[in-house]
Motif scaffolding. Structure first.
Motif, PDB file in Angstrom:
ATOM      1  N   GLU A  22      -3.062   4.935   0.368  1.00  0.00           N
ATOM      2  CA  GLU A  22      -3.517   5.819   1.597  1.00  0.00           C
ATOM      3  C   GLU A  22      -5.302   5.918   1.313  1.00  0.00           C
ATOM      4  OE1 GLU A  22      -2.035   5.896   4.271  1.00  0.00           O
ATOM      5  OE2 GLU A  22      -0.208   5.950   4.154  1.00  0.00           O
ATOM      6  N   ASP A  23      -5.839   6.797   0.394  1.00  0.00           N
ATOM      7  CA  ASP A  23      -6.829   6.534   0.416  1.00  0.00           C
ATOM      8  C   ASP A  23      -8.327   5.518   0.179  1.00  0.00           C
ATOM      9  OD1 ASP A  23      -6.223   9.879   0.376  1.00  0.00           O
ATOM     10  OD2 ASP A  23      -5.696   9.555  -1.783  1.00  0.00           O
ATOM     11  N   GLY A  24      -8.065   4.372   0.468  1.00  0.00           N
ATOM     12  CA  GLY A  24      -8.104   2.918   0.222  1.00  0.00           C
ATOM     13  C   GLY A  24      -8.542   2.725  -1.096  1.00  0.00           C
ATOM     14  N   TYR A  25      -8.022   3.242  -2.272  1.00  0.00           N
ATOM     15  CA  TYR A  25      -7.768   2.808  -4.055  1.00  0.00           C
ATOM     16  C   TYR A  25      -7.401   0.834  -3.805  1.00  0.00           C
ATOM     17  CZ  TYR A  25      -9.986   6.712  -6.272  1.00  0.00           C
ATOM     18  OH  TYR A  25     -10.957   7.494  -6.622  1.00  0.00           O
ATOM     19  N   VAL A  26      -7.660   0.367  -4.560  1.00  0.00           N
ATOM     20  CA  VAL A  26      -6.707  -0.962  -4.254  1.00  0.00           C
ATOM     21  C   VAL A  26      -6.379  -0.780  -5.369  1.00  0.00           C
ATOM     22  CG1 VAL A  26      -7.754  -3.445  -4.502  1.00  0.00           C
ATOM     23  CG2 VAL A  26      -9.080  -1.406  -2.865  1.00  0.00           C
ATOM     24  N   PHE A  27      -5.503  -2.237  -5.479  1.00  0.00           N
ATOM     25  CA  PHE A  27      -4.503  -1.968  -7.005  1.00  0.00           C
ATOM     26  C   PHE A  27      -4.459  -3.826  -6.406  1.00  0.00           C
ATOM     27  CE2 PHE A  27      -4.060   2.212  -5.893  1.00  0.00           C
ATOM     28  CZ  PHE A  27      -3.678   2.467  -7.546  1.00  0.00           C
ATOM     29  N   ILE A  28      -4.955  -4.584  -7.857  1.00  0.00           N
ATOM     30  CA  ILE A  28      -4.651  -5.906  -7.974  1.00  0.00           C
ATOM     31  C   ILE A  28      -2.960  -5.946  -8.452  1.00  0.00           C
ATOM     32  CG2 ILE A  28      -5.151  -7.733  -9.312  1.00  0.00           C
ATOM     33  CD1 ILE A  28      -7.356  -6.761  -6.887  1.00  0.00           C
ATOM     34  N   GLN A  34     -10.588  -6.475   2.973  1.00  0.00           N
ATOM     35  CA  GLN A  34      -9.848  -6.278   3.523  1.00  0.00           C
ATOM     36  C   GLN A  34      -8.242  -7.160   3.017  1.00  0.00           C
ATOM     37  OE1 GLN A  34      -9.872  -8.641   7.541  1.00  0.00           O
ATOM     38  NE2 GLN A  34     -11.015  -6.135   8.143  1.00  0.00           N
ATOM     39  N   ILE A  35      -7.176  -7.106   3.162  1.00  0.00           N
ATOM     40  CA  ILE A  35      -5.674  -6.873   2.602  1.00  0.00           C
ATOM     41  C   ILE A  35      -4.764  -7.862   3.629  1.00  0.00           C
ATOM     42  CG2 ILE A  35      -3.471  -6.663   1.308  1.00  0.00           C
ATOM     43  CD1 ILE A  35      -6.126  -6.442   0.010  1.00  0.00           C
ATOM     44  N   GLY A  72      -0.702  -2.606   6.145  1.00  0.00           N
ATOM     45  CA  GLY A  72      -1.057  -1.141   5.903  1.00  0.00           C
ATOM     46  C   GLY A  72      -1.433  -1.264   4.538  1.00  0.00           C
ATOM     47  N   PRO A  73      -1.470   0.620   4.537  1.00  0.00           N
ATOM     48  CA  PRO A  73      -1.778   0.788   2.965  1.00  0.00           C
ATOM     49  C   PRO A  73      -0.072   0.496   1.826  1.00  0.00           C
ATOM     50  CG  PRO A  73      -2.522   2.391   4.510  1.00  0.00           C
ATOM     51  CD  PRO A  73      -2.138   1.786   5.144  1.00  0.00           C
ATOM     52  N   GLY A  74      -0.193   0.242   1.183  1.00  0.00           N
ATOM     53  CA  GLY A  74       0.691   0.274   0.186  1.00  0.00           C
ATOM     54  C   GLY A  74       1.619  -1.295   0.477  1.00  0.00           C
ATOM     55  N   GLU A  75       1.058  -2.007   1.218  1.00  0.00           N
ATOM     56  CA  GLU A  75       1.501  -3.725   1.997  1.00  0.00           C
ATOM     57  C   GLU A  75       1.033  -4.519   0.591  1.00  0.00           C
ATOM     58  OE1 GLU A  75       2.864  -4.739   5.481  1.00  0.00           O
ATOM     59  OE2 GLU A  75       2.628  -2.248   5.886  1.00  0.00           O
ATOM     60  N   ILE A 108      -3.728 -10.850  -4.715  1.00  0.00           N
ATOM     61  CA  ILE A 108      -2.755 -10.614  -4.148  1.00  0.00           C
ATOM     62  C   ILE A 108      -2.920  -8.928  -4.637  1.00  0.00           C
ATOM     63  CG2 ILE A 108      -0.721 -10.091  -3.223  1.00  0.00           C
ATOM     64  CD1 ILE A 108      -1.425 -12.960  -2.751  1.00  0.00           C
ATOM     65  N   ALA A 109      -3.565  -7.817  -3.302  1.00  0.00           N
ATOM     66  CA  ALA A 109      -2.950  -7.358  -3.910  1.00  0.00           C
ATOM     67  C   ALA A 109      -3.157  -6.338  -2.384  1.00  0.00           C
ATOM     68  CB  ALA A 109      -4.910  -6.463  -4.031  1.00  0.00           C
ATOM     69  N   TYR A 110      -2.864  -4.401  -3.092  1.00  0.00           N
ATOM     70  CA  TYR A 110      -2.472  -3.625  -1.663  1.00  0.00           C
ATOM     71  C   TYR A 110      -3.475  -2.618  -2.349  1.00  0.00           C
ATOM     72  CZ  TYR A 110       0.299  -1.212  -5.847  1.00  0.00           C
ATOM     73  OH  TYR A 110       0.505  -0.214  -6.810  1.00  0.00           O
ATOM     74  N   ARG A 111      -3.924  -1.709  -0.422  1.00  0.00           N
ATOM     75  CA  ARG A 111      -4.070  -0.829  -0.937  1.00  0.00           C
ATOM     76  C   ARG A 111      -3.811   0.441  -0.824  1.00  0.00           C
ATOM     77  NH1 ARG A 111     -10.149  -1.664   2.683  1.00  0.00           N
ATOM     78  NH2 ARG A 111     -10.779   0.787   1.377  1.00  0.00           N
TER      79      ARG A 111
END
Length: 554
Positions: free
Chosen positions: A437-443, A381-382, A393-396, A432-435
């Motif tokens: 729309e497809d659920g891929y995670v970015f740090i 979860q983010i 949500g996505p992108g946040e 600190i991360a975000y996802r």
């Protein structure tokens, strides 16, 4: 294969401990090579027998289940034998960098209550000195020319004459397998309580994610691999190929990878100190199929001139961690390893090792900059910064929280910090991360102000505490300076005590004497005062803006 197949798949986790790992691998792979260490080799059968001898030797020396054995040794056959032998005996492993200075080494012995230490000739005296007056009364030293002296015994002499069979100790999944020390998100060195079920769980996840096989119990209480029909994975092929080991085995990443890859029957080729030309030669000679490292290493390897003359066609997986891969390095990797899938991942010691990874399923894609999606039975979860009840949500951007079988049992002797980071089965990673729309995670940012230099974590707080212990330093702050592909190096901003003069070179030497080489301060800037907020907090953002005023390294 679509992402839904991966995200909805659940695994069965063997109800065993890591005590059964060595005999399980010996039964499955027999005379196949398990470890290659220079001119020395060790088959899976020999690893089974030698780890049994080590377990018997521990028992003969008075070590009982749940006692602690410290592994103060670099990558070699003896590390692997001692690791599985310790777990087989039901004891807990606490790994440590063999270059750890004496003060930190002694603290780890005292905190864990280790009773036996395994070392190597060059560092054995440091361990003996650190252990004086502690619970650690036996030092086993691998290597030639070891002279037995009181508490010291050679590795071969320690195991000589011991039986080559040892029934796995009766420890449970809730017993501690590893006490792995890490700075976590606070920078304070702490022992993470990694349970047997955490290690078994994460290795099981990896065998499925990277090899498409389940770890299953056998009627005799051991474990084996079974293919998962619905998973079409382009990755590890059990019983085939090898991996070249560069990362230190005392680090969680390499340690868990070893159990995963050995369970899959890959030969572990010890590379020693990283050298791109030598690694390329080892990849070709041993037909390596799986290689793992950090972007700094990959940049050096993929751009080396020997890439043009070495056969790297055997490599199927290039796994990267510690920092994002840049586009230039990725393109060079694709060219250097034409038959490989590149995968990035994310993990931390508090979650045993792996949390997310780019999928290797046939038909899945690679996303530059992403650390992938949660591996099997892992939920992320983010959550909003400052409000852990709100999932963004996505992108946040927000704080990354993790739940899964690999989430560990917290910190040794730190109940308050454990309670802060481990909440209702969830782990607050502090990153600190975000996802998408497809659920891929970015740090987006590493935990707190942590730096990464050549793939190693460097915690400013540790360095700041050492700096202010110097008689000439009043206050100090450490931030990172970008140095290209190798990451960030520590730069210290210091304020002198009244009437004191600071010798920058001497101050850097003062710190270097107390830390591992990759943590050394690379530059010192003397200020009249550190910038602070109204609340008195040091404004590191202001210090980062001043880095342009510091002369760049040559």
């Amino acid at each position: 294969m679509d992402l839904e197949t991966l995200t909805e798949k659940h695994l069965a986790y063997p109800q065993v401990s890591m005590a059964v790992w060595a005999p399980s691998m010996g039964a499955r792979y027999g005379d196949r090579l398990a470890v290659v260490d220079g001119d020395r080799t060790c088959t899976y059968r020999e690893l089974d027998e030698r780890s049994a001898q080590f377990a018997n030797a521990l028992a003969a020396s008075g070590v009982r289940p749940r006692d602690v054995v410290l592994l103060h040794i670099g990558n070699c056959i003896e590390f692997v034998v001692a690791y599985y032998g310790t777990l087989r005996a039901g004891a807990t492993v606490t790994p440590v960098n063999p270059l750890q200075p004496q003060p930190g080494l002694r603290r780890q012995i005292e905190e864990t209550g280790a009773v036996v230490g395994v070392s190597q000739p060059a560092q054995a005296q440091t361990l003996r000195d650190a252990a004086e007056g502690t619970s650690l009364t036996t030092v086993v030293v691998a290597g030639d020319g070891v002279v037995a002296d009181g508490t010291v015994v050679g590795f071969d002499a320690f195991t000589a004459g011991q039986p080559t069979r040892f029934a796995p100790a009766e420890v449970t999944g809730d017993d501690v397998a590893h006490l792995a020390f890490t700075g976590g998100t606070t920078g304070i060195s702490k022992g993470v309580r990694v349970l047997h079920r955490n290690v078994v769980g994460n290795v099981t996840q990896m065998c499925a994610w990277r090899a498409g096989h389940a770890v299953a119990e056998t009627p005799d209480g051991l474990v084996t691999l079974e293919p998962i029909e619905e998973l079409d994975i382009y990755g590890v092929q059990p019983g085939k190929g090898s991996t070249v080991v560069v990362s230190p085995l005392f680090h969680a990443h390499a340690l868990i990878n070893t159990s995963f890859l050995l369970m899959c029957g890959l030969t572990q080729v010890m590379a020693g100190r990283f050298d791109p030309a030598r690694m390329l030669e080892l990849i070709e000679r041993h037909e390596a199929s799986y290689v793992t490292g950090s972007p700094a290493m990959w940049h050096s390897l993929a751009t080396h001139p020997d890439v043009a003359v070495r056969d790297t066609s055997s490599v199927r997986v290039v796994s990267s961690g510690a920092a994002p891969i840049d586009r230039g390095t990725l393109d060079a990797l694709v060219a250097a390893f034409p038959n490989a899938r590149v995968t990035e991942g994310y993990g931390l010691t508090e979650a045993t090792c792996v949390v997310t990874a780019n999928p290797l399923g046939v038909g899945t894609d690679y996303r530059l900059g992403s650390v992938g999606i949660p591996i099997f039975d892992t939920v992320v979860q983010i959550r909003a910064q400052g409000d852990t009840t709100e999932v963004v949500g996505p992108g946040e951007h927000g704080v990354l929280w993790v739940r899964g079988p690999q989430v560990t049992d917290g910190y040794l002797n730190h109940p308050e910090i454990t309670a802060q980071q481990y909440v209702d089965g969830w782990l607050d990673t502090g990153d600190i991360a975000y996802r998408d729309e497809d659920g891929y995670v970015f740090i987006a940012d590493r935990a707190k102000d942590m730096l990464i230099y050549k793939g190693y974590n460097v915690y400013p707080r540790e360095l700041e505490e050492i700096l202010v212990s110097h008689p000439a330093v009043s206050t100090a702050a450490v931030i990172g300076r970008d140095v290209g592909a190798v990451g960030q190096e520590p730069v210290a901003f210091v304020v002198p005590r009244d009437g004191a003069d600071i010798d920058e070179v001497a101050l850097m030497a003062f710190v270097a004497e107390q830390v591992l080489p990759y943590k050394k301060i690379r530059d010192v800037v003397v200020l009249d005062a550190l910038p602070t907020s109204a609340a008195g907090k040091i404004l590191k953002t202001d210090l980062r803006s001043r880095l342009a005023e510091v002369s760049q390294p040559s």
